[in-house]
Design an enzyme around this catalytic site. Sequence first.
Site, PDB file in Angstrom:
ATOM      1  N   TYR A   1     -35.326 -37.115  61.148  1.00  0.00           N
ATOM      2  CA  TYR A   1     -33.816 -37.334  61.885  1.00  0.00           C
ATOM      3  C   TYR A   1     -33.546 -35.918  60.540  1.00  0.00           C
ATOM      4  CZ  TYR A   1     -29.172 -39.061  61.500  1.00  0.00           C
ATOM      5  OH  TYR A   1     -27.689 -38.477  62.088  1.00  0.00           O
TER       6      TYR A   1
ATOM      7  N   SER B   1     -29.027 -38.695  68.021  1.00  0.00           N
ATOM      8  CA  SER B   1     -28.078 -37.996  67.199  1.00  0.00           C
ATOM      9  C   SER B   1     -28.970 -36.278  65.956  1.00  0.00           C
ATOM     10  CB  SER B   1     -27.779 -38.698  66.392  1.00  0.00           C
ATOM     11  OG  SER B   1     -26.249 -38.750  65.540  1.00  0.00           O
TER      12      SER B   1
ATOM     13  N   ASP C   1     -19.826 -43.420  74.395  1.00  0.00           N
ATOM     14  CA  ASP C   1     -20.033 -42.472  73.432  1.00  0.00           C
ATOM     15  C   ASP C   1     -18.747 -41.822  72.669  1.00  0.00           C
ATOM     16  OD1 ASP C   1     -20.837 -41.260  70.942  1.00  0.00           O
ATOM     17  OD2 ASP C   1     -22.913 -40.801  72.016  1.00  0.00           O
TER      18      ASP C   1
ATOM     19  N   HIS D   1     -23.323 -44.875  71.926  1.00  0.00           N
ATOM     20  CA  HIS D   1     -24.489 -43.930  70.955  1.00  0.00           C
ATOM     21  C   HIS D   1     -25.588 -44.894  70.796  1.00  0.00           C
ATOM     22  CE1 HIS D   1     -24.835 -40.127  68.265  1.00  0.00           C
ATOM     23  NE2 HIS D   1     -25.426 -41.264  67.103  1.00  0.00           N
TER      24      HIS D   1
END
Length: 709
Positions: free
Chosen positions: A481, A561, A644, A680
Amino acid sequence: MARRTGTREWISLTIAAALVLPGAVATLAAPPPSPVNIVVDTLHGVAVGDPYRWLEDSEAEDVTAWTEAQWTYLREYVDGYPDTDRLRSRIASLMHIGGIGAPKVCDSLYIFHKRDSSQNHYVLYMQRGHRGEPTVLLDPNTFSEDGTAALDWTFLTEDGSLIAYGISQSGSELSTLHIMRTADRSMLPDTIPHTRWTSLAWLPDNTGFYYTRYPEPGTVPAGDENYYRWVYFHKLGDDWRTDRLVWGEGLPKDASTSVQITRDGRRLFFAAWKGWDDVDYYYADRSTGSDTPTPLFTEFKAVLNLIPLDDRLLIFTNLDAPRYRLFSTTYDKVEREHWVEIIPEKESILEDVNVIGGRLVVEYLKNAHSVVEMYTLDGELMKELAMPSLGTVSSVSGEEDGAELFYYFSSFNVPGAVYRYDFAADTTTVWAQIDAGVDVSDLVVKQVWYNSKDGTPVSMFIVHKEGLALDGSNPTYLYGYGGFNVNMVPGFSRTMTIWYDQGGVYALPNIRGGGEYGEEWHDAGKFEKRQNSFDDFIAAAEYLIAEKYTRPDKLCMSGGSNGGLLTGAVLVQRPDLFGAAIVAVPLLDMLRYHQFLVARLWIPEYGSSEDPEQFKYLYAYSPYHTVRDSVNYPATLLTAGVSDGRVHPLHARKMAARLQAADTSTDSPVLLRIEPKAGHGQGKPLSKQIDEVVDEWAFVFRALGMRMR
């Protein structure tokens, strides 16, 4: 207080059982054609070509037709994997196992989420006392016929008699607020639209509340409906259109606002966040007869989270302390010189503070695992709570003057459970746990350190079965991430156990941009330093190969993301390191990202191409703009959701077209999966989750040349 630890929602993509088999897959069909129509922008004197600008328009017929053709191409690949049906059966059986969350306690009323095996969504239950009989309060499975309506958030009154909650459709997170009486589940007539990500503070007498909402479409310039989130006051029974605007005018349009109130209802606190580490606070004393706020803390560029008690104000901050500390002050002396430090900065990261049972319950992050300590309100250490293993604590809850606290704990090799600590008895017991349906007693969990490109040491968790042979042949799944101060920490996954059973390795590095080692660690992956995050992730892959855990053609990377930006950038920079890549709900066009949906909120993390200096580094790493032609890219799956509201699906569409044009491999496709009636990831029904995971795993299995036993 909001936790800084991520829920790792995308780690549900972890891989199922596999056995590596020899032999090449059949030659693949060519991807659908993607017409090139170059648009050239001149930014700060640089001509930037965009060959697939036309794919930004989600409503255009040619974009819809192209997206449908991509779906057909995806289906040919994943449905052509011979073990897809077996994968579906095993994944569905594991994901249908239910789950339960820690309760919120309000005047002996317990409110908690629980999902049974047959349900798409978690149901909100209530019960009296921790041994009471639970009854259904809100069942999102009844909100829509197709299961795509979701329960987004809830706010209870102090006595638990009323609950305000938001419902959104198709993963959009565009909530409408509703109110229910908990005693008989009767509905109040009040409904309020435009309450995405709302913050809400009930009055003690339950006659109304302060809340945030977005403007009505048409009252602001087109495109600004996702900004100007101001604070209003709603009196129960009134039409929401007449709600009084309390605060927000004059703030930057992209400020993220919130509201808090003390239990006695006297003091209001308003926050305007201008990025993760820059917040202004305003204050109103309602005992004066006015709730008009005045500036409280507006001079600090730092993280400040307030814990307003009736008799004192606690301030959780990284001001001059990148690993955070806690102050206390009184309301008549709120100036900085009057703050009293009650918990100083330590080597571990002070992650969260709650006042429960008249004491401070403090969560630390020590080398990316949780430690929980209890202190007096004046900062004297009372005890440390014992944990089952090195793992992660979340959802700490309890009443300010209560006799118990609850928390959720899990680790890679410890299934999640809700624990109850009794203050008087000084005992911890399991309050609730769902049988995980798997055995993880033989899992090995390691935390290793490796050096990144610039020599910075980076930690990484590695998980596998006992007796793993370090011969370089093991299928390995690397997840990352690295942004927004979010922490990547241990957590349990039922479906991952199939992967472990077949000799698979899972790796989770704590790369820069996250908050695992304080604000300095976060800052080292922001703005012009974003490349550090990519370098840390690349170095993790190189470590796994060098230490003989795996080799490139057996290594899959994944991220969603901000993690999709990570894997998208690494895919372009080091395609030679991986056999497969999942790039989920990603940001990939970093020159235009801020022009869509709510993405201007992320400028304090990434920067903006409107700034000439920030343009230089964004252009240098923007994945869409740095794709190289005539390269053998690894098999790549890009995913997005039609609804999203955070990351526009244009990123995945444009990147898929660009990679398909540039890729020269014959057996490693670039695939695009855009899910209808999904956003999302939040609020996605279980049925859609299963479909998505099956597709992703079938893709990875086929890409890495793997078969199920």
